[in-house]
Design a protein around this motif. Structure first.
Motif, PDB file in Angstrom:
ATOM      1  N   LYS A   7      78.717   2.888 -14.068  1.00 59.90           N
ATOM      2  CA  LYS A   7      77.973   3.789 -14.947  1.00 59.90           C
ATOM      3  C   LYS A   7      78.918   4.440 -15.959  1.00 59.90           C
ATOM      4  O   LYS A   7      78.594   4.558 -17.145  1.00 59.90           O
ATOM      5  CB  LYS A   7      77.256   4.857 -14.117  1.00 59.90           C
ATOM      6  N   LYS A   8      80.103   4.850 -15.488  1.00 60.73           N
ATOM      7  CA  LYS A   8      81.082   5.448 -16.395  1.00 60.73           C
ATOM      8  C   LYS A   8      81.558   4.439 -17.439  1.00 60.73           C
ATOM      9  O   LYS A   8      81.749   4.786 -18.599  1.00 60.73           O
ATOM     10  CB  LYS A   8      82.279   5.990 -15.608  1.00 60.73           C
ATOM     11  N   ILE A   9      81.733   3.192 -17.034  1.00 58.97           N
ATOM     12  CA  ILE A   9      82.154   2.158 -17.981  1.00 58.97           C
ATOM     13  C   ILE A   9      81.084   1.943 -19.045  1.00 58.97           C
ATOM     14  O   ILE A   9      81.398   1.807 -20.234  1.00 58.97           O
ATOM     15  CB  ILE A   9      82.511   0.849 -17.258  1.00 58.97           C
ATOM     16  N   GLN A  10      79.821   1.953 -18.649  1.00 53.67           N
ATOM     17  CA  GLN A  10      78.733   1.847 -19.624  1.00 53.67           C
ATOM     18  C   GLN A  10      78.755   3.022 -20.593  1.00 53.67           C
ATOM     19  O   GLN A  10      78.571   2.850 -21.798  1.00 53.67           O
ATOM     20  CB  GLN A  10      77.379   1.783 -18.909  1.00 53.67           C
ATOM     21  N   GLN A  11      79.012   4.219 -20.080  1.00 54.52           N
ATOM     22  CA  GLN A  11      79.085   5.404 -20.930  1.00 54.52           C
ATOM     23  C   GLN A  11      80.289   5.323 -21.882  1.00 54.52           C
ATOM     24  O   GLN A  11      80.187   5.700 -23.048  1.00 54.52           O
ATOM     25  CB  GLN A  11      79.175   6.667 -20.082  1.00 54.52           C
TER      26      GLN A  11
END
Length: 87
Positions: A7-11
């Motif tokens: 999720k952090k990588i997507q953000q």
């Protein structure tokens, strides 16, 4: 890969896209803003900034797996990255 890290990588990828639009001077101004103690900057913003600066200054764009490794290291975890250099 854990769902929180993905999720952090997507953000990071999303925020990176907005940084691509900015001039180099605007990126430097954002960087100086990040160093002020009164301004709270998220881990996602820092990683996106590092990715964009790396792309512009070094002509090396960080892969998602490298971001994942950095996020895990930032959490204090021990990781190993296979380099795929054929050793």
């Amino acid at each position: 890969m854990s769902t929180l890290v993905s999720k952090k990588i997507q953000q990071i990828n999303c925020f990176s896209s907005s940084l691509e639009q900015k001039s180099f001077d605007e990126l430097l101004e954002f960087r100086y803003k990040c160093f002020r103690k009164s301004v709270r900057v998220t881990e996602v913003e820092w990683f996106a900034l590092v990715r964009e600066m790396s792309t512009r200054v070094l002509a090396l764009r960080l892969f998602d797996t490298q971001l994942m490794s950095g996020l895990l290291l930032n959490e204090g975890k021990i990781i190993e990255i296979k380099t795929c250099e054929g050793k």
